[in-house]
Design an enzyme around this catalytic site. Structure first.
Site, PDB file in Angstrom:
ATOM      1  N   LYS A   1      -0.752   4.886   4.468  1.00  0.00           N
ATOM      2  CA  LYS A   1      -1.686   3.974   5.147  1.00  0.00           C
ATOM      3  C   LYS A   1      -1.149   3.679   6.533  1.00  0.00           C
ATOM      4  O   LYS A   1      -0.020   3.208   6.686  1.00  0.00           O
ATOM      5  CB  LYS A   1      -1.856   2.684   4.335  1.00  0.00           C
ATOM      6  CG  LYS A   1      -2.842   1.717   4.975  1.00  0.00           C
ATOM      7  CD  LYS A   1      -3.267   0.622   4.006  1.00  0.00           C
ATOM      8  CE  LYS A   1      -4.180  -0.400   4.669  1.00  0.00           C
ATOM      9  NZ  LYS A   1      -5.437   0.159   5.180  1.00  0.00           N
TER      10      LYS A   1
ATOM     11  N   HIS B   1       0.835  -1.212   0.000  1.00  0.00           N
ATOM     12  CA  HIS B   1       0.000   0.000   0.000  1.00  0.00           C
ATOM     13  C   HIS B   1       0.864   1.256   0.000  1.00  0.00           C
ATOM     14  O   HIS B   1       2.058   1.193   0.285  1.00  0.00           O
ATOM     15  CB  HIS B   1      -0.918   0.015   1.224  1.00  0.00           C
ATOM     16  CG  HIS B   1      -2.126  -0.862   1.045  1.00  0.00           C
ATOM     17  ND1 HIS B   1      -2.090  -2.218   1.222  1.00  0.00           N
ATOM     18  CD2 HIS B   1      -3.411  -0.552   0.688  1.00  0.00           C
ATOM     19  CE1 HIS B   1      -3.303  -2.727   0.997  1.00  0.00           C
ATOM     20  NE2 HIS B   1      -4.118  -1.737   0.670  1.00  0.00           N
TER      21      HIS B   1
HETATM   22  P1  NAD Z   1      -7.173   9.935   4.225  1.00  0.00           P
HETATM   23  O1  NAD Z   1      -6.262  10.113   5.391  1.00  0.00           O
HETATM   24  O2  NAD Z   1      -6.799  10.532   2.919  1.00  0.00           O
HETATM   25  O3  NAD Z   1      -8.636  10.476   4.576  1.00  0.00           O
HETATM   26  C1  NAD Z   1      -9.272  10.310   5.811  1.00  0.00           C
HETATM   27  C2  NAD Z   1     -10.151  11.520   6.029  1.00  0.00           C
HETATM   28  O4  NAD Z   1     -10.935  11.308   7.176  1.00  0.00           O
HETATM   29  C3  NAD Z   1      -9.347  12.811   6.276  1.00  0.00           C
HETATM   30  O5  NAD Z   1      -9.818  13.840   5.427  1.00  0.00           O
HETATM   31  C4  NAD Z   1      -9.636  13.122   7.737  1.00  0.00           C
HETATM   32  O6  NAD Z   1      -9.634  14.513   7.996  1.00  0.00           O
HETATM   33  C5  NAD Z   1     -11.002  12.522   7.905  1.00  0.00           C
HETATM   34  N1  NAD Z   1     -11.331  12.216   9.285  1.00  0.00           N
HETATM   35  C6  NAD Z   1     -10.575  11.641  10.236  1.00  0.00           C
HETATM   36  N2  NAD Z   1     -11.254  11.513  11.379  1.00  0.00           N
HETATM   37  C7  NAD Z   1     -12.474  12.025  11.144  1.00  0.00           C
HETATM   38  C8  NAD Z   1     -13.649  12.175  11.944  1.00  0.00           C
HETATM   39  N3  NAD Z   1     -13.689  11.755  13.199  1.00  0.00           N
HETATM   40  N4  NAD Z   1     -14.702  12.771  11.389  1.00  0.00           N
HETATM   41  C9  NAD Z   1     -14.679  13.197  10.110  1.00  0.00           C
HETATM   42  N5  NAD Z   1     -13.598  13.059   9.305  1.00  0.00           N
HETATM   43  C10 NAD Z   1     -12.522  12.480   9.821  1.00  0.00           C
HETATM   44  O7  NAD Z   1      -7.377   8.351   4.089  1.00  0.00           O
HETATM   45  P2  NAD Z   1      -7.858   7.535   2.810  1.00  0.00           P
HETATM   46  O8  NAD Z   1      -6.706   7.134   1.990  1.00  0.00           O
HETATM   47  O9  NAD Z   1      -8.977   8.287   2.161  1.00  0.00           O
HETATM   48  O10 NAD Z   1      -8.413   6.212   3.488  1.00  0.00           O
HETATM   49  C11 NAD Z   1      -9.461   6.247   4.437  1.00  0.00           C
HETATM   50  C12 NAD Z   1      -9.726   4.852   4.965  1.00  0.00           C
HETATM   51  O11 NAD Z   1     -10.225   4.034   3.907  1.00  0.00           O
HETATM   52  C13 NAD Z   1      -8.484   4.129   5.480  1.00  0.00           C
HETATM   53  O12 NAD Z   1      -8.833   3.353   6.608  1.00  0.00           O
HETATM   54  C14 NAD Z   1      -8.115   3.204   4.335  1.00  0.00           C
HETATM   55  O13 NAD Z   1      -7.411   2.075   4.761  1.00  0.00           O
HETATM   56  C15 NAD Z   1      -9.485   2.832   3.846  1.00  0.00           C
HETATM   57  N6  NAD Z   1      -9.558   2.345   2.473  1.00  0.00           N
HETATM   58  C16 NAD Z   1     -10.460   1.355   2.252  1.00  0.00           C
HETATM   59  C17 NAD Z   1     -10.656   0.905   0.979  1.00  0.00           C
HETATM   60  C18 NAD Z   1     -11.672  -0.172   0.756  1.00  0.00           C
HETATM   61  O14 NAD Z   1     -11.869  -0.595  -0.381  1.00  0.00           O
HETATM   62  N7  NAD Z   1     -12.368  -0.601   1.782  1.00  0.00           N
HETATM   63  C19 NAD Z   1      -9.931   1.421  -0.085  1.00  0.00           C
HETATM   64  C20 NAD Z   1      -9.017   2.439   0.163  1.00  0.00           C
HETATM   65  C21 NAD Z   1      -8.859   2.904   1.446  1.00  0.00           C
END
Ligand code: NAD
Length: 548
Positions: A440, A436
């Site tokens: 992450k 990843h």
């Molecule tokens: P990122 O860090 O770019 O985005 C996370 C966002 O959440 C940020 O903008 C942050 O400010 C916000 N945030 C954090 N705490 C918060 C809260 N309490 N209330 C509101 N907003 C809040 O991360 P990302 O790359 O977008 O990934 C997010 C999650 O998705 C990770 O856990 C990642 O592993 C997961 N993910 C899952 C899949 C899937 O297919 N299931 C795919 C990609 C990523």
């Protein structure tokens, strides 16, 4: 967050909801309560007064507001809070009638000119002075005519104002009801069983902008309210002092409507088109996105906006409060601004589904809030523990709601997991390498955990290879182990999300590999889950449950 008292002067149709307008009883002029929905449309839960019904002209009501939200073409807009409205008096006081008289536009100009429309201010131009007006018309006639399509009914209002004739579309919902059985024709109010002596007032409101063939956008003047003047009207002295202009316009947001999704109406010069008619599908699922500013969140905003049957109604994040979610996602203004309070945003927007792509330390709390509020979560955020998943399942069942969690929303990754489970029946020796991006923060990935669990369940025989070497010169060299499957986590720039599942057998290896080249790979799965989650019961994990 003031509660303001207003004299309602219009309750008119706008898309599938309403537009309400009135004047403030504190003498500070016109006000149009708007919601955070696209174009500020009000829904029934906003404008219906408990035990009384929909707010109607000349009712005095107390409305909880959040703040002014002036637009270039609607400087009087104020954002409401989701709390209920109350009637404060069934009739107007003498002072309030005086306020109405101050609000009267004498004409012949109406909202800046004598035409049926005003130009929408070009970018950089100052906002319009006003988008609401009250007039005492002469020669009032209401016309019911056939629309462009056979069977369509168009309602128009003809009247004179200081010698100038106006012909405007009628959007007052009460009059739509009054006229719905009437044959096509031209009616005076006396023809419609009103007292021939009755004196009527009209509230004029500007429409949302329409694109003209000339390239100049216009807002149409609409008759948003027709009502009899209050009883003491004639007895109240005519006021010369004008009403105050709208409350301060601190921020002017250009409204581009629903950006690409909104069908642009191209005008013919005449006749004036029917106003404000691009209703959202009644069956659209109202979706909120939390983590809307993050890498995945922005992608989800785009996907929800473009998906048929889904409507983006709220965007929540701890960053970029107040900014437009569509602009952050690079798709133009959606009029959905980033909010920081999840509970408030859900309550406010009437969301039915919450898509969560936040961080492992906040996702659990977000899901609990959504369930408590009757909103079905779709969760992409990884890192939920088994105990948390059990608690979520139990709460969801108590509430009669579904929750959908997918460690990986990409169809290719789901197939990789299915194939891995198949292969594990015949080749029990297997290791996982997941790769990843460097940002992450949790490891191993949710996909790797689920793959290992599926392999462990599917194996017909125990593995023969050792999960740990007897001599591990550097601790952890053989990776972590789950269900006797070693997992190795790589975190490097250049990756989005990849995984290899390597099976070893006598004289052979089998490698299954999946790569998400970019985050759009997850979106068909997210959209499918948002469309289906309300039909689920309790917790459902894994996209394969929706696909196969
Ligand atoms: P990122 O860090 O770019 O985005 C996370 C966002 O959440 C940020 O903008 C942050 O400010 C916000 N945030 C954090 N705490 C918060 C809260 N309490 N209330 C509101 N907003 C809040 O991360 P990302 O790359 O977008 O990934 C997010 C999650 O998705 C990770 O856990 C990642 O592993 C997961 N993910 C899952 C899949 C899937 O297919 N299931 C795919 C990609 C990523």
């Amino acid at each position: 967050m003031p509660i303001l008292e207003i004299i309602c002067l219009a309750n008119s149709k706008k898309h599938s909801g309403r537009c309400v307008a009135g004047i403030r009883t504190d003498g500070k002029g016109w006000i149009r309560p708007v919601s955070i929905a696209p174009e500020g449309v009000l829904e029934e839960r906003h404008y219906v007064i408990k035990n009384i019904g929909p707010v109607a002209p000349l009712q005095v009501v107390r409305i909880p507001f959040d703040k002014p939200r002036p637009l270039l073409h609607h400087p009087e807009d104020w954002l409401i809070r989701p709390d209920s409205w109350e009637q404060s008096a069934p009739e107007l006081s003498q002072e309030q009638i005086t306020l109405l008289k101050q609000a009267l536009t004498e004409g012949p100009e109406l909202l800046g000119n004598t035409a049926d429309r005003v130009p929408y201010p070009p970018i950089g131009a100052p906002p319009l002075d006003a988008s609401l007006a009250l007039v005492q018309p002469e020669n009032l006639r209401i016309v019911v005519k056939e629309g462009k399509k056979p069977g369509d009914r168009r309602l128009r209002v003809n009247f004179d104002l200081a010698g100038t004739a106006y012909n405007l579309a009628l959007t007052d919902v009460h009059w739509e009801e009054v006229l719905k059985e009437k044959p096509f024709g031209d009616y005076s109010t006396a023809d419609l069983d009103y007292d021939p002596e009755a004196l009527f007032l009209l509230t004029i409101s500007l429409s949302e902008p329409f694109q003209a063939t000339t390239g100049v956008n216009h807002c149409y003047k609409l008759v948003a309210g027709i009502f009899e003047a209050p009883h003491a009207w004639a007895a109240t002295a005519q006021q010369t002092e004008p009403l105050a202009p709208p409350e301060p316009p601190p921020v002017i947001e250009a409204t581009k409507g629903r950006a690409a999704k909104r069908k642009t109406q191209v005008l013919e010069p005449e006749p004036t088109p029917e106003p404000e008619t691009q209703p959202e599908s009644a069956s659209s699922i109202r979706v909120a996105v939390v983590g809307a500013v993050g890498r995945m969140g922005r992608e989800v905003i785009r996907a929800v906006h473009e998906a048929p049957g889904l409507e983006l109604v709220a965007a929540i994040d701890t960053q970029k409060e107040g900014q437009d979610a569509g602009e952050l996602a690079g798709i133009g203004t959606l009029n959905v601004s980033i909010q920081t309070d999840l509970q408030f945003a859900l309550e406010w927007s009437g969301a039915e589904v919450l898509v969560d792509f936040t961080l492992p330390d906040s996702v659990f709390a977000n899901i609990l809030i959504a369930l408590e509020m009757g909103v079905a979560p779709v969760v992409g955020t990884t890192g939920l523990s088994t105990e948390q998943l059990e608690e979520i399942d139990s709460l969801a069942r108590d509430k009669g709601l579904g929750v959908f969690v997918a460690p990986n929303f990409a169809i290719g990754a789901v197939l990789m997991m299915e194939f891995a489970a198949q292969a594990a029946k015949y080749m029990p020796d297997v290791e996982i390498i997941e790769l990843h991006h460097e940002k992450k923060i949790d490891s191993p990935s949710g996909t790797a955990i689920l793959t290992a669990q599926k392999i462990a369940q599917a194996r017909a025989t125990a593995p023969t290879s050792l999960p740990h070497n007897p001599i591990e010169k550097v601790p952890g060299a053989r990776g972590a182990t789950l269900g006797e499957v070693p997992i190795h986590s790589v975190r490097l720039q250049g990756f989005v999300a990849s995984q290899e599942v390597i099976f070893g057998g006598l004289g052979q290896t089998l490698t299954l590999r999946h790569d998400s080249q970019d985050r759009s790979s997850f979106m068909p799965g997210v959209v499918l889950a948002a469309q289906r989650v309300r039909q689920l019961e309790g917790l459902v994990i894994g996209l394969e449950k929706l696909l196969f």
